[in-house]
Design a protein around this motif. Structure first.
Motif, mmCIF file in Angstrom:
data_model
loop_
_atom_site.group_PDB
_atom_site.id
_atom_site.type_symbol
_atom_site.label_atom_id
_atom_site.label_comp_id
_atom_site.label_asym_id
_atom_site.label_seq_id
_atom_site.Cartn_x
_atom_site.Cartn_y
_atom_site.Cartn_z
ATOM 1 N N GLY A 1 -0.753 -10.359 -5.805
ATOM 2 C CA GLY A 1 -0.408 -10.753 -4.446
ATOM 3 C C GLY A 1 1.077 -10.987 -4.284
ATOM 4 N N ALA A 2 1.708 -11.606 -5.297
ATOM 5 C CA ALA A 2 3.150 -11.829 -5.251
ATOM 6 C C ALA A 2 3.906 -10.502 -5.235
ATOM 7 C CB ALA A 2 3.576 -12.668 -6.444
ATOM 8 N N TYR A 3 3.436 -9.567 -6.042
ATOM 9 C CA TYR A 3 4.083 -8.258 -6.099
ATOM 10 C C TYR A 3 3.939 -7.532 -4.757
ATOM 11 C CZ TYR A 3 5.422 -3.673 -7.983
ATOM 12 O OH TYR A 3 6.050 -2.482 -8.229
ATOM 13 N N PHE A 4 2.745 -7.599 -4.163
ATOM 14 C CA PHE A 4 2.503 -6.917 -2.891
ATOM 15 C C PHE A 4 3.307 -7.560 -1.764
ATOM 16 C CE2 PHE A 4 -0.356 -5.051 0.417
ATOM 17 C CZ PHE A 4 -0.379 -3.751 -0.055
ATOM 18 N N ALA A 5 3.414 -8.886 -1.786
ATOM 19 C CA ALA A 5 4.227 -9.581 -0.788
ATOM 20 C C ALA A 5 5.687 -9.176 -0.912
ATOM 21 C CB ALA A 5 4.079 -11.089 -0.941
ATOM 22 N N THR A 6 6.168 -9.081 -2.145
ATOM 23 C CA THR A 6 7.547 -8.653 -2.379
ATOM 24 C C THR A 6 7.746 -7.224 -1.919
ATOM 25 O OG1 THR A 6 7.689 -10.159 -4.260
ATOM 26 C CG2 THR A 6 9.330 -8.413 -4.144
ATOM 27 N N MET A 7 6.768 -6.375 -2.185
ATOM 28 C CA MET A 7 6.818 -4.985 -1.737
ATOM 29 C C MET A 7 6.897 -4.906 -0.207
ATOM 30 S SD MET A 7 3.889 -2.055 -2.314
ATOM 31 C CE MET A 7 3.973 -2.170 -4.098
ATOM 32 N N ALA A 8 6.116 -5.739 0.451
ATOM 33 C CA ALA A 8 6.092 -5.712 1.913
ATOM 34 C C ALA A 8 7.441 -6.119 2.503
ATOM 35 C CB ALA A 8 4.986 -6.622 2.433
ATOM 36 N N LEU A 9 8.080 -7.127 1.917
ATOM 37 C CA LEU A 9 9.311 -7.659 2.493
ATOM 38 C C LEU A 9 10.573 -7.050 1.896
ATOM 39 C CD1 LEU A 9 8.351 -11.444 2.742
ATOM 40 C CD2 LEU A 9 8.257 -9.685 4.523
ATOM 41 N N ALA A 10 10.430 -6.182 0.910
ATOM 42 C CA ALA A 10 11.600 -5.559 0.288
ATOM 43 C C ALA A 10 12.389 -4.759 1.332
ATOM 44 C CB ALA A 10 11.167 -4.643 -0.847
ATOM 45 N N GLY A 11 13.662 -5.050 1.440
ATOM 46 C CA GLY A 11 14.529 -4.349 2.380
ATOM 47 C C GLY A 11 14.334 -4.728 3.826
ATOM 48 N N ALA A 12 13.526 -5.737 4.084
ATOM 49 C CA ALA A 12 13.210 -6.115 5.459
ATOM 50 C C ALA A 12 14.210 -7.127 5.999
ATOM 51 C CB ALA A 12 11.802 -6.677 5.541
ATOM 52 N N ASP A 13 14.417 -7.075 7.302
ATOM 53 C CA ASP A 13 15.259 -8.056 7.988
ATOM 54 C C ASP A 13 14.436 -9.044 8.810
ATOM 55 O OD1 ASP A 13 18.028 -7.205 7.340
ATOM 56 O OD2 ASP A 13 17.381 -5.342 8.295
#
Length: 483
Positions: A353-365
């Motif tokens: 879940g932590a990895y997926f959350a990081t994936m979702a917000l990676a590069g996001a503003d």
């Protein structure tokens, strides 16, 4: 007000009556072409962080192979090492010894126990300084030895170029009159606030720095709160880098997984924190969850499950929308820690879940909720600059046995002819890695003992017709759509 915030929300939420035991009718969301008025403030580069219990920190870094790889996996998604906090209960039992040759020294009856007292030396600080990302270092206040804390803080200030902040004590909500800091008097909110301000003045005065303290470090919002502390900070606020809350949604003894991972339940559980975030913002400081995880006391039986991974995912999204800058998920005693993301031998399902959350917000503003947050089904639009780049869909229906229900989502307002997606799934909400039931992120897993990514990535494709695409998300599952 910024142009982004001035724009009206363009999301359309369609809902219908749910039949007991049946999947909901199709949900349709329009993806706004720019961040709507209910979007988050500017996101940090790495909102998902890690907290390591103070006495275990050297062992995590030197003796647990998975630690560096698990942290590096998150860094590879964002380009930034996840922020690291070193602290917890044992920071308030620790005394700095400048002559100690090893990083930490303590005695316990069992390897799974936490020490009641410990000492740490200069190599502890050096090890912290070697981390590639920002660190928060927790130091002792409970023992009321401010000169000792200042000595450790001075070394950290001189060695750790990526020192983000210093904590002065841990969860003072639980201090009592018998603790040295209390001097035999009742430990009240007013007593703590006065103590925090005094220590901020003295520590930072000796360091000749401002913006260095992670203040508050309160468990929850009562009887001590950031709102209460900020009201009396005065000029000491200049020494504060961030205001910090701790949050554990459930007790280890009464934990309930369906409630933990429920989309609307998460909203209810964090409802006390907006006022804390606002109090920090009113003094020009960010808010963080400097220590958090699923359940108290190392986690309950729900904590090693895939459902806890899904909780992490949705909890991160909801709290950054509220305005928190980062969340530091606690990793406790090695070998006695149900909520830990990794250990010496097995991975923990929550890491997915932590990895997926990081994936979702990676590069996001920015991120914005598209749903009402009153049902089991979540949809989030994620933006880079002013353009939508991803949509996160989450079905928080609790699944353990029998026929697995699903929820159909329709996204409209899409401009591409096709979109891709990556899925976070597991056999059940109760799936545990240590019981042979691995989750997957886009078909991949993390190897036990090393955290190395394994398997071939699976990327799904959906056709866009008339600016719409349809997605199916099973109960206890999430999908990240790339626009």
């Amino acid at each position: 007000m910024s142009l982004k915030k001035a724009r009206m929300a363009q999301s359309i939420f369609a809902s219908s009556l749910l039949l007991w035991g049946a999947a909901a009718a199709t949900l349709t969301f329009t993806v706004p072409s720019s961040p709507p008025s209910n979007s988050s403030k500017q996101l940090s580069a790495a909102p998902v962080g890690v907290s390591l219990e103070f006495f275990t920190f050297p062992a995590y870094m030197d003796n647990v192979t998975a630690t560096t790889t698990c942290l590096e996996n998150l860094k590879d998604l964002t380009g930034t090492w996840p922020p690291l906090r070193i602290g917890g209960t044992t920071q308030d039992r620790a005394t700095y010894d400048p002559s100690l040759t090893q990083a930490v020294s303590y005695t316990v009856a069992s390897a799974t126990d936490a020490p009641t007292s410990l000492t740490y030396g200069p190599s502890f600080i050096s090890l912290a300084a070697s981390y590639g990302g920002e660190i928060i270092l927790g130091l002792n206040r409970r023992l009321n030895n401010i000169s000792n804390t200042i000595s450790a803080a001075e070394l950290a200030q001189s060695q750790a170029t990526r020192l983000y902040a210093i904590e002065l004590g841990n969860e003072p909500n639980f201090y009592t009159s018998s603790d040295p800091i209390a001097g035999g008097a009742s430990w009240t909110a007013a007593a703590d606030y006065a103590s925090e301000v005094q220590w901020q003045d003295e520590v930072c005065g000796n360091l000749s720095v401002t913006d260095r303290i992670s203040a508050g470090v309160f468990f929850g919002t009562s009887p001590m709160s950031i709102a209460g502390l900020t009201a009396v900070e005065g000029t000491a606020n200049n020494y504060v880098k961030t205001y910090c809350s701790h949050n554990y949604p459930q007790s280890a003894s009464t934990a309930n997984l369906a409630t933990l991972m429920g989309h609307s339940s998460i909203k209810s559980q964090i409802s006390g924190f907006p006022s804390e975030i606002t109090a920090a913002a009113n003094l020009g400081k960010p808010h963080i969850f400097g220590e958090t995880n699923s359940a108290t006391q190392g986690g309950g039986g729900i904590s090693p499950t895939f459902g806890a991974a899904l909780w992490i995912l949705d909890y991160v999204m909801q709290t950054v929308i509220l305005g928190t800058q980062a969340l530091y998920f606690h990793q406790g005693t090695i070998g006695n820690c149900q909520y830990c993301w990794w250990g010496r031998y097995d991975m923990g399902a929550p890491y997915y879940g932590a990895y997926f959350a990081t994936m979702a917000l990676a590069g996001a503003d920015y991120i914005a909720p598209l749903d009402s947050q009153t049902t089991a089904y979540a949809a989030y639009a994620i933006y880079s600059s002013e353009s939508p780049v991803k949509v996160l869909l989450y079905n928080s229906d609790y699944y353990t046995t029998g026929t697995r229900s699903s929820q159909t989502f329709v996204l409209s307002g899409l401009s591409a002819s096709t979109v891709t997606a990556k899925r976070l799934t597991a056999p059940y909400a109760t799936s545990r890695v240590d019981q042979g039931s691995n989750p997957t992120v886009a078909g991949q897993t993390f190897a036990n003992g090393t955290c190395v990514i394994q398997g071939t990535q699976t990327v799904e494709t959906a056709t866009v017709s008339s600016a719409k695409a349809t997605f199916t998300v099973s109960a206890s599952e999430a999908l990240l759509v790339y626009l």
